[in-house]
Design an enzyme around this catalytic site. Structure first.
Site, PDB file in Angstrom:
ATOM      1  N   GLU A  32      -6.766   8.208   6.653  1.00 45.19           N
ATOM      2  CA  GLU A  32      -7.474   9.418   7.756  1.00 45.19           C
ATOM      3  C   GLU A  32      -7.475  10.799   7.760  1.00 45.19           C
ATOM      4  OE1 GLU A  32      -3.762   8.640  10.619  1.00 45.19           O
ATOM      5  OE2 GLU A  32      -3.770   6.207  10.905  1.00 45.19           O
ATOM      6  N   HIS A  69      -2.355  11.721   1.104  1.00 41.18           N
ATOM      7  CA  HIS A  69      -1.974  10.841   2.665  1.00 41.18           C
ATOM      8  C   HIS A  69      -1.459  11.888   3.214  1.00 41.18           C
ATOM      9  CE1 HIS A  69      -0.349   7.110   5.089  1.00 41.18           C
ATOM     10  NE2 HIS A  69      -0.344   8.542   6.130  1.00 41.18           N
ATOM     11  N   ARG A  73       0.654  -1.000  -0.104  1.00 43.33           N
ATOM     12  CA  ARG A  73       0.077  -0.154  -0.045  1.00 43.33           C
ATOM     13  C   ARG A  73       0.636   1.251   0.215  1.00 43.33           C
ATOM     14  NH1 ARG A  73      -2.637   2.650   4.730  1.00 43.33           N
ATOM     15  NH2 ARG A  73      -4.066   3.886   3.852  1.00 43.33           N
ATOM     16  N   GLU A  82      -3.166  -0.017   8.205  1.00 43.70           N
ATOM     17  CA  GLU A  82      -1.970   0.811   9.082  1.00 43.70           C
ATOM     18  C   GLU A  82      -2.254  -0.271  10.226  1.00 43.70           C
ATOM     19  OE1 GLU A  82      -1.119   4.824   9.384  1.00 43.70           O
ATOM     20  OE2 GLU A  82      -1.139   4.878   7.833  1.00 43.70           O
ATOM     21  N   ASN A  93      -7.389   1.855  10.773  1.00 45.19           N
ATOM     22  CA  ASN A  93      -6.325   2.293  11.236  1.00 45.19           C
ATOM     23  C   ASN A  93      -6.404   1.906  12.680  1.00 45.19           C
ATOM     24  OD1 ASN A  93      -5.771   2.612   8.258  1.00 45.19           O
ATOM     25  ND2 ASN A  93      -4.771   4.312   8.195  1.00 45.19           N
ATOM     26  N   TYR A 105      -3.972   1.946  16.496  1.00 42.28           N
ATOM     27  CA  TYR A 105      -2.873   1.927  16.928  1.00 42.28           C
ATOM     28  C   TYR A 105      -2.841   1.995  18.578  1.00 42.28           C
ATOM     29  CZ  TYR A 105      -0.275   3.440  12.921  1.00 42.28           C
ATOM     30  OH  TYR A 105      -0.006   3.642  11.472  1.00 42.28           O
TER      31      TYR A 105
END
Length: 473
Positions: A167, A122, A78, A373, A296, A298
């Protein structure tokens, strides 16, 4: 741990990057400045004044980087396209020299049996579009659709997986709210306008892609939807969670997946804006049929009603600023969740990824999901033999991949996983101080060294199965 650690046979194993973080060559072949060029060259904006001028020279080293991906056995890669490289200034005709780089990159990937997954945006808006108003300006959404059409026409014959935006929360609320990301503006009303015009851009861009791409192509969007948890079950803390959840999640998945903003989001932010920038037909445009949804993840967020501690309102893991990225929520406090942390200060909590996947299994039933991600920053250093051992990252990946497998067991249609990131790179306002890569990059020599986690991930991808807990290191 899930009962089975074996993934479906067609599960996609990938890695991800973005243009400004790796390409360098910022003044070559007609490319013009983006907001990140301007932001990173502004004193005090990035760690040590670092910029993406050189980054990791992927623009010139892409063949070696693709060979490295092939050596690691990746199914998919990606990457993002630099808008300023393809359509300098964000207006006018496409520049073939810029498109040719992505044609070469895609051809190299296909020759190695690696599926390209292309992200159109992005975070690197052409600076001239920012000068004309940026994302708070409605016109930017139409410029994005034109750019999407150019890239779709150029690469639609060889790229099947497309992502409109990466995002958009960061673009809107870190770029125009807290100002810790480019372009560094700090106006809560503009942050909400930017969010709406990103929703509109996604819809218009999807329409442009559909017009340009063959029917086999798949169009998606990647959201960094937050897992928001309350400190307690008190009505005040639950209301704080609701408000932040709307600003983190509903502001994008409402229009994109359901064709409407949450009504209480509009009420919560009414003292900031009357939302008159939402025009008739906008929400229907944003609500385009999708072929997949990228998630995504985290770390989770932990919130409460504020307890007379203004510092907590900025303790949200999104960088230091006197300005909040949460419009209308200064009376919400953010707390550090307990547990081990990465170098970003983010708590390691794989349960959040499972919860996120299951939420969107409910929010968008029948829509295939991809983890586009997921990864961790650590202070990686070569040993005396030049090898880079990163057992912490291996443990992080093991836990989060186990959470993905558990979600599949629980009925989620997760089709693939993209590790962030393929290699160390320019980490936005943190410059080169944070290393997310599975591949170590010596920024002086540009030498690439696969870390232990890269070899571990390659073995997991080849087997299609996680080792049992305890074998992760």
């Amino acid at each position: 741990m899930p009962e089975s650690l074996t993934f479906p046979a067609d599960f996609l194993w990938g890695a991800a990057t973005s243009a400004y973080q790796i390409e360098g060559a910022v003044r070559e072949d007609g490319r013009t400045p983006s907001i990140w060029d301007t932001f990173s060259h502004t004193p005090g904006r990035t760690h040590d004044g670092d910029t993406g001028d050189v980054a990791v020279e992927h623009y010139h080293r892409y063949r070696d980087d693709v060979a490295l991906m092939a050596d690691l056995g990746l199914d998919a890669y990606r990457f993002s396209v630099s808008w300023s490289r393809v359509q300098p200034t964000g207006r006018g005709p496409a520049v073939q020299r810029g498109l040719d780089f992505y044609r070469r990159l895609v051809d190299e990937l296909l020759a190695k049996g690696i599926k390209p997954a292309l992200t159109l945006y992005h975070w690197d808006l052409p600076q001239e579009l920012e000068d004309a108003g940026g994302w708070p300006a409605r016109e930017t959404a139409y410029r994005f659709a034109e750019y999407a059409g150019f890239v779709g026409e150029a690469l639609g014959d060889r790229v099947e997986s497309w992502i409109t935006l990466n995002e958009p929360w960061c673009s809107a609320f870190l770029g125009y709210g807290s100002g810790v990301h480019a372009p560094g503006r700090t106006d809560p009303a503009h942050a909400l306008q930017a969010a709406h015009h990103l929703n509109l851009a996604h819809g218009l861009g999807t329409q442009a892609l559909r017009a340009a791409l063959p029917t086999r192509a798949r169009v998606a969007v990647s959201l960094n939807s937050s897992v928001v948890r309350a400190v307690s079950e008190s009505p005040e803390d639950l209301d704080a969670r609701r408000r932040i959840d709307n600003l983190a999640n509903g502001v994008f998945h409402g229009p994109m997946l359901h064709g409407a903003y949450p009504a209480d989001l509009l009420t919560d932010t009414a003292r900031i804006t009357d939302w008159s920038f939402v025009q008739d037909g906008d929400l229907a445009t944003a609500h385009q049929p999708l072929d997949a949804l990228g998630l995504n993840y985290y770390t989770p967020a932990l919130v409460s009603a504020a307890q007379n501690d203004p510092a907590n309102a900025r303790n949200d893991g999104h960088g230091a600023s006197e300005h909040s990225p949460w419009p209308g929520s200064d009376d919400v406090a953010f707390h550090q969740t307990p547990g081990d942390r990465t170098e970003m200060g983010w708590t390691i909590d794989p349960t959040g990824l499972h919860d996120l996947i299951m939420r969107y299994t409910r929010e968008a039933p029948g829509l295939p999901l991809y983890v586009t991600e997921n990864g961790a920053a650590y202070d990686d250093k070569p040993d005396a033999e030049g090898r880079v051992h990163d057992p912490e990252r291996i443990a992080y990946l093991h836990g989060h991949l186990a959470a993905v497998r558990r979600a599949i067991t629980d009925g989620a249609d997760v089709r693939g996983y993209y590790l962030w990131s393929l290699m160390d790179n320019f980490e936005w306002s943190y410059g080169y101080s944070k290393r997310f890569g599975a591949v170590y990059v010596d920024y002086e020599t540009q030498a690439r060294v696969p870390k232990s986690s890269a070899h571990w991930y390659a073995a997991v991808a080849a087997a299609g199965e996680l080792p049992r807990e305890g074998a992760a290191g």
